[in-house]
Scaffold this active site. Structure first.
Site, PDB file in Angstrom:
ATOM      1  N   HIS A  97      11.525   8.703   3.021  1.00 46.91           N
ATOM      2  CA  HIS A  97      10.590   9.199   2.010  1.00 46.91           C
ATOM      3  C   HIS A  97      11.365   9.700   0.793  1.00 46.91           C
ATOM      4  O   HIS A  97      12.448  10.273   0.926  1.00 46.91           O
ATOM      5  CB  HIS A  97       9.726  10.318   2.593  1.00 46.91           C
ATOM      6  CG  HIS A  97       8.525  10.628   1.756  1.00 46.91           C
ATOM      7  ND1 HIS A  97       8.603  11.357   0.591  1.00 46.91           N
ATOM      8  CD2 HIS A  97       7.209  10.283   1.902  1.00 46.91           C
ATOM      9  CE1 HIS A  97       7.390  11.462   0.061  1.00 46.91           C
ATOM     10  NE2 HIS A  97       6.527  10.819   0.842  1.00 46.91           N
ATOM     11  N   GLU A 169       5.960   3.212  -1.751  1.00 46.92           N
ATOM     12  CA  GLU A 169       5.494   4.411  -2.437  1.00 46.92           C
ATOM     13  C   GLU A 169       6.214   4.546  -3.778  1.00 46.92           C
ATOM     14  O   GLU A 169       7.336   5.075  -3.831  1.00 46.92           O
ATOM     15  CB  GLU A 169       5.753   5.662  -1.586  1.00 46.92           C
ATOM     16  CG  GLU A 169       4.942   5.722  -0.311  1.00 46.92           C
ATOM     17  CD  GLU A 169       4.844   7.148   0.232  1.00 46.92           C
ATOM     18  OE1 GLU A 169       3.732   7.584   0.494  1.00 46.92           O
ATOM     19  OE2 GLU A 169       5.889   7.806   0.360  1.00 46.92           O
TER      20      GLU A 169
END
Length: 256
Positions: A97, A169
Site C-alpha cells: 500500500h 490505487e
C-alpha cells in the site's frame, strides 16, 4: 474467463472493539443475500480476534489484514507473521500500500519478499500498485505499475500471481475524494492484465484486479461496468455498513 469479483474493506487505523462488533453485525445483515461477490475486511490487527468472533456462523465475509512481516518468528519487535494471521483465519493480506511505501519506506524488493512469504503460507496477497500525481501528469503510470509488478515476477515468476490479487490505487486518488474515471481506470487495468499476459495469458485471465482510490457507493457501479475492473479495495467507505454493502451489491450486479 469469468472472474468472481472481490470487494475488500481496508479499515486502516480506525475502529475499536465496540466499533468492530457493531460494524460487522451491520455488515452481516446488509450482506446476508450476497452470493456473487467475494467480500473481505481488514481491520487493524489488534481487532482480528474481535472480528473473527463476530464473523462466526457466516461465510460471506472473510477476514484480511493490512500488513505482514517477512519473518516467521524471532526478535522483530512490533511485527506480525503469516502464522499469526492464519490463527485468526485471515486470508487476504494487503501489501505494498502506498501508505506503507511512503511512511515506512518499503521498497519494491521488500514488498516482493512479503509476497513470497504470503504465498509460502498459502495466504492471498493483495498487492497494491499505483502512481503519484506527478508521475501521472508525466505520463509514467504504465511505467510505474510495470516496475512494481515486475519486482514480483523477477523474484518469483509470473505464476506467483495465480490465486493473488492486484489492487490498482492511483496515489493521487486515495482519500482525496478524487477518483480516476471509469475509462481511465479501465485503461490502466487493461495494461496491467496485458503486462501479465505477455508472460502468461492463463495467469492474466484469472487475475483479480481491483480498483482503489475514493471508491464509494456513488461511483462503484460505473467502475465495475468496465471489463478489467474485478472489484475494489475500499478505504473510507468500508467504515460505513450501508455504503460498503452498496459497493458489494454493485459488484455482484455488474459481474453477474
Amino acid at each position: 474467463m469469468a472472474r468472481r469479483p472481490l470487494v475488500m474493506g481496508n479499515w486502516k487505523l480506525n475502529g475499536s472493539k465496540a466499533f468492530t462488533q457493531q460494524l460487522i453485525a451491520e455488515l452481516k445483515t446488509e450482506l446476508a443475500e450476497i452470493t456473487g461477490c467475494d467480500v473481505a475486511i481488514a481491520p487493524p490487527v489488534m481487532y482480528l480476534s474481535e472480528a473473527e468472533i463476530a464473523l462466526a456462523g457466516q461465510s460471506t465475509i472473510r477476514l484480511g489484514a493490512q500488513n505482514v512481516d517477512i519473518n516467521t518468528q524471532g526478535a522483530f519487535t512490533g511485527d506480525i507473521s503469516t502464522a499469526m494471521l492464519q490463527e485468526f483465519c485471515a486470508k487476504y493480506i494487503i501489501i505494498g500500500h502506498s501508505e506503507r511505501r511512503t511512511y515506512h519506506a518499503e521498497s519494491d524488493q521488500f514488498i516482493a519478499k512479503k509476497f513470497a512469504a504470503l504465498k509460502t503460507a498459502g495466504l492471498t496477497p493483495v498487492l497494491c500498485i499505483g502512481e503519484t500525481e506527478a508521475e501521472n501528469e508525466a505520463g509514467q503510470t504504465q511505467q510505474v505499475c510495470a516496475r512494481q509488478i515486475d519486482a514480483i515476477i523477477n523474484s518469483l515468476g509470473v505464476e506467483a500471481f495465480n490465486q493473488a490479487v492486484i489492487a490498482y490505487e492511483p496515489i493521487w486518488a486515495i482519500g482525496t475524494g478524487k477518483s480516476a474515471t471509469p475509462a481511465q481506470a479501465q485503461a490502466v487495468h487493461a495494461f496491467i492484465r496485458q503486462h501479465i499476459a505477455e508472460k502468461s495469458q492463463a495467469v492474466a485471465d484469472q487475475l483479480i484486479i481491483q480498483y482503489g482510490g475514493s471508491v464509494n457507493d456513488t461511483n462503484a457501479a460505473e467502475l465495475f461496468s468496465q471489463p478489467d475492473i474485478d472489484g475494489a479495495l475500499v478505504g473510507g467507505a468500508s467504515l460505513k455498513a450501508t455504503a460498503f454493502a452498496e459497493i458489494v451489491k454493485a459488484a455482484e450486479k455488474a459481474k453477474a
